[in-house]
Motif scaffolding. Structure first.
Motif, PDB file in Angstrom:
ATOM      1  N   CYS A 126       0.884  -1.273  -0.034  1.00 36.97           N
ATOM      2  CA  CYS A 126       0.074   0.009  -0.014  1.00 36.97           C
ATOM      3  C   CYS A 126       0.817   1.279   0.093  1.00 36.97           C
ATOM      4  CB  CYS A 126      -0.813  -0.061   1.168  1.00 36.97           C
ATOM      5  SG  CYS A 126      -0.253   0.322   2.820  1.00 36.97           S
ATOM      6  N   SER A 127       0.369   2.325  -0.461  1.00 40.48           N
ATOM      7  CA  SER A 127       0.825   3.783  -0.324  1.00 40.48           C
ATOM      8  C   SER A 127       0.004   4.718  -0.114  1.00 40.48           C
ATOM      9  CB  SER A 127       1.550   4.139  -1.652  1.00 40.48           C
ATOM     10  OG  SER A 127       2.126   5.302  -1.709  1.00 40.48           O
ATOM     11  N   GLU A 128       0.232   5.770   0.437  1.00 42.27           N
ATOM     12  CA  GLU A 128      -0.635   6.759   0.931  1.00 42.27           C
ATOM     13  C   GLU A 128      -0.521   8.099   0.048  1.00 42.27           C
ATOM     14  OE1 GLU A 128      -1.079   5.114   5.473  1.00 42.27           O
ATOM     15  OE2 GLU A 128      -0.203   7.093   4.824  1.00 42.27           O
ATOM     16  N   ALA A 129      -1.735   8.430  -0.166  1.00 42.67           N
ATOM     17  CA  ALA A 129      -1.707   9.977  -1.000  1.00 42.67           C
ATOM     18  C   ALA A 129      -1.996  10.962   0.115  1.00 42.67           C
ATOM     19  CB  ALA A 129      -2.665  10.203  -2.190  1.00 42.67           C
ATOM     20  N   LEU A 130      -1.317  12.011   0.370  1.00 47.39           N
ATOM     21  CA  LEU A 130      -1.540  12.951   1.419  1.00 47.39           C
ATOM     22  C   LEU A 130      -1.107  14.498   0.679  1.00 47.39           C
ATOM     23  CD1 LEU A 130      -2.188  12.408   4.175  1.00 47.39           C
ATOM     24  CD2 LEU A 130      -0.155  13.682   4.868  1.00 47.39           C
ATOM     25  N   ALA A 131      -2.038  15.402   1.100  1.00 43.57           N
ATOM     26  CA  ALA A 131      -1.638  16.639   0.358  1.00 43.57           C
ATOM     27  C   ALA A 131      -2.663  17.755   0.812  1.00 43.57           C
ATOM     28  CB  ALA A 131      -2.093  16.480  -1.417  1.00 43.57           C
ATOM     29  N   ALA A 132      -2.478  19.145   0.633  1.00 44.27           N
ATOM     30  CA  ALA A 132      -2.992  20.047   1.472  1.00 44.27           C
ATOM     31  C   ALA A 132      -2.953  19.916   2.766  1.00 44.27           C
ATOM     32  CB  ALA A 132      -4.513  20.210   0.810  1.00 44.27           C
ATOM     33  N   THR A 133      -2.704  21.270   3.348  1.00 45.35           N
ATOM     34  CA  THR A 133      -2.503  21.442   4.844  1.00 45.35           C
ATOM     35  C   THR A 133      -3.530  22.538   5.304  1.00 45.35           C
ATOM     36  OG1 THR A 133      -0.392  20.646   4.519  1.00 45.35           O
ATOM     37  CG2 THR A 133      -0.891  21.602   6.567  1.00 45.35           C
ATOM     38  N   ARG A 134      -4.196  22.278   6.454  1.00 45.04           N
ATOM     39  CA  ARG A 134      -4.710  23.146   7.337  1.00 45.04           C
ATOM     40  C   ARG A 134      -4.255  23.040   8.813  1.00 45.04           C
ATOM     41  NH1 ARG A 134      -5.964  24.396   2.931  1.00 45.04           N
ATOM     42  NH2 ARG A 134      -7.789  25.325   1.860  1.00 45.04           N
ATOM     43  N   PRO A 135      -4.567  24.104   9.793  1.00 47.63           N
ATOM     44  CA  PRO A 135      -4.336  23.752  11.123  1.00 47.63           C
ATOM     45  C   PRO A 135      -5.813  23.051  11.796  1.00 47.63           C
ATOM     46  CG  PRO A 135      -5.117  26.128  10.714  1.00 47.63           C
ATOM     47  CD  PRO A 135      -4.800  25.517   9.367  1.00 47.63           C
ATOM     48  N   ARG A 136      -5.519  22.764  12.884  1.00 47.74           N
ATOM     49  CA  ARG A 136      -6.727  21.875  13.436  1.00 47.74           C
ATOM     50  C   ARG A 136      -7.949  22.652  13.865  1.00 47.74           C
ATOM     51  NH1 ARG A 136      -6.542  16.697  15.237  1.00 47.74           N
ATOM     52  NH2 ARG A 136      -8.610  16.991  15.820  1.00 47.74           N
ATOM     53  N   GLY A 137      -7.489  23.885  14.225  1.00 51.04           N
ATOM     54  CA  GLY A 137      -8.655  24.747  15.083  1.00 51.04           C
ATOM     55  C   GLY A 137      -8.657  24.806  16.453  1.00 51.04           C
ATOM     56  N   ASP A 138      -9.017  25.770  17.035  1.00 46.37           N
ATOM     57  CA  ASP A 138      -8.769  26.091  18.436  1.00 46.37           C
ATOM     58  C   ASP A 138     -10.260  25.725  19.037  1.00 46.37           C
ATOM     59  OD1 ASP A 138     -10.188  28.352  17.704  1.00 46.37           O
ATOM     60  OD2 ASP A 138      -8.616  29.641  18.353  1.00 46.37           O
ATOM     61  N   SER A 139     -11.437  25.204  18.483  1.00 49.77           N
ATOM     62  CA  SER A 139     -12.236  25.091  18.922  1.00 49.77           C
ATOM     63  C   SER A 139     -13.224  24.150  17.941  1.00 49.77           C
ATOM     64  CB  SER A 139     -13.522  26.327  19.149  1.00 49.77           C
ATOM     65  OG  SER A 139     -13.680  26.890  17.901  1.00 49.77           O
ATOM     66  N   MET A 140     -14.166  23.337  18.557  1.00 52.40           N
ATOM     67  CA  MET A 140     -14.958  22.394  17.660  1.00 52.40           C
ATOM     68  C   MET A 140     -15.616  23.105  16.350  1.00 52.40           C
ATOM     69  SD  MET A 140     -15.913  19.345  17.248  1.00 52.40           S
ATOM     70  CE  MET A 140     -15.633  18.623  18.804  1.00 52.40           C
ATOM     71  N   ALA A 141     -16.029  24.342  16.498  1.00 49.36           N
ATOM     72  CA  ALA A 141     -16.875  24.984  15.474  1.00 49.36           C
ATOM     73  C   ALA A 141     -15.617  25.355  14.333  1.00 49.36           C
ATOM     74  CB  ALA A 141     -17.576  26.264  15.981  1.00 49.36           C
ATOM     75  N   SER A 142     -14.651  25.956  15.056  1.00 54.44           N
ATOM     76  CA  SER A 142     -13.538  26.429  13.859  1.00 54.44           C
ATOM     77  C   SER A 142     -12.880  24.850  13.319  1.00 54.44           C
ATOM     78  CB  SER A 142     -12.379  27.182  14.630  1.00 54.44           C
ATOM     79  OG  SER A 142     -11.803  26.291  15.469  1.00 54.44           O
ATOM     80  N   ALA A 143     -12.744  23.883  13.901  1.00 55.02           N
ATOM     81  CA  ALA A 143     -12.259  22.743  13.325  1.00 55.02           C
ATOM     82  C   ALA A 143     -13.168  22.201  12.235  1.00 55.02           C
ATOM     83  CB  ALA A 143     -12.174  21.589  14.375  1.00 55.02           C
ATOM     84  N   MET A 144     -14.596  22.384  12.418  1.00 56.29           N
ATOM     85  CA  MET A 144     -15.600  21.742  11.424  1.00 56.29           C
ATOM     86  C   MET A 144     -15.447  22.692  10.212  1.00 56.29           C
ATOM     87  SD  MET A 144     -18.577  20.570  13.908  1.00 56.29           S
ATOM     88  CE  MET A 144     -19.527  20.224  12.345  1.00 56.29           C
TER      89      MET A 144
END
Length: 245
Positions: free
Chosen positions: A28-46
């Motif tokens: 197997c191999s994995e495709a990973l691309a594009a980056t964002r921060p996790r967010g500091d709250s549930m609302a911002s994370a979503m």
């Protein structure tokens, strides 16, 4: 009479995806691309997750990486002069087509590609075919290599090379993209990169670099012996058209 100089140099990796994993005949191999921060709250994370999943620019970036890996797994890349007319990997399954990979500080678009090899020795050819990926070189690969040689002003060293092991029944390799070269008396040289596609915005790419580098700087700033931190920022170009599959 001669003196032997011992240089204490270490390479640290913080790489979330596998380039290649084999267990018996399964690979197997994995495709990973594009980056964002996790967010500091549930609302911002979503909100951040929704933005990443629906971004046309990030979808282009991710699709190129995923489809490039898929095609490399399906095509025969013999390492010898003996002709081969069958692909080394059969029954390539992409699952999921696009999802989220969440880490402590960042999140990415993610997909896993898996299949079967005909014999265990084929793992060497599969690994050779997979590297370099578009994330570290660009696409088409040959044109991207020429461009990198022309515009990059530094030697990559161990940066972006496959790091892993071959074992009896299992082998695994990752790509050393996000990494830190630490040398006694000199501090740390931290590497990271971003992918440039149609729709990329320079200011956003620099922010992404800072976000990736921060995973090292947050750890290193607490080490008294590593107060000297050198930055070498760079971008890798990804270009060309994604052909229909």
């Amino acid at each position: 009479m001669w003196n032997q100089v011992l240089v204490l140099r270490y390479i640290f990796l913080e790489q979330p995806e596998r380039l290649f994993h084999k267990k018996h005949l399964g690979v197997c191999s994995e495709a990973l691309a594009a980056t964002r921060p996790r967010g500091d709250s549930m609302a911002s994370a979503m909100e951040i997750e929704r933005d990443l999943l629906t971004s046309p620019k990030d979808d282009i970036e991710f699709s190129i990486v995923r489809e490039n890996i898929r095609e490399k797994l399906k095509v025969c890349f013999p390492s010898t002069a003996v002709p081969c007319f069958k692909p080394y990997v059969t029954r390539v399954i992409v699952k999921p087509q696009k999802n989220m990979r969440k880490l402590a500080r960042v999140q990415h678009l993610y997909s896993q590609l898996a299949g079967q090899i005909r014999r265990e020795d084929d793992e060497f050819d599969v690994l050779t075919a997979l590297h370099p990926t578009p994330a570290v070189c660009g696409c088409p690969v040959d044109e991207a290599k020429l461009l990198i040689n022309q515009i990059e002003s530094f030697d990559r060293g161990m940066y972006a090379g496959p790091v892993g092991y071959f074992g009896g029944g299992e082998s695994e390799f990752s790509v050393g993209i996000r990494s830190a070269l630490v040398e006694k008396g000199l501090g740390a040289l931290i590497y990271a990169g971003t992918v440039i596609v149609s729709g990329s915005v320079s200011s956003s790419e620099w922010k992404e670099l800072d976000l990736k580098i921060s995973q090292f700087t947050k750890s290193l700033e607490h080490e008294p012996a590593l107060q000297q931190i050198n930055y070498k920022k760079g971008k890798m170009r990804l270009f060309g058209k994604l052909s229909a599959n």
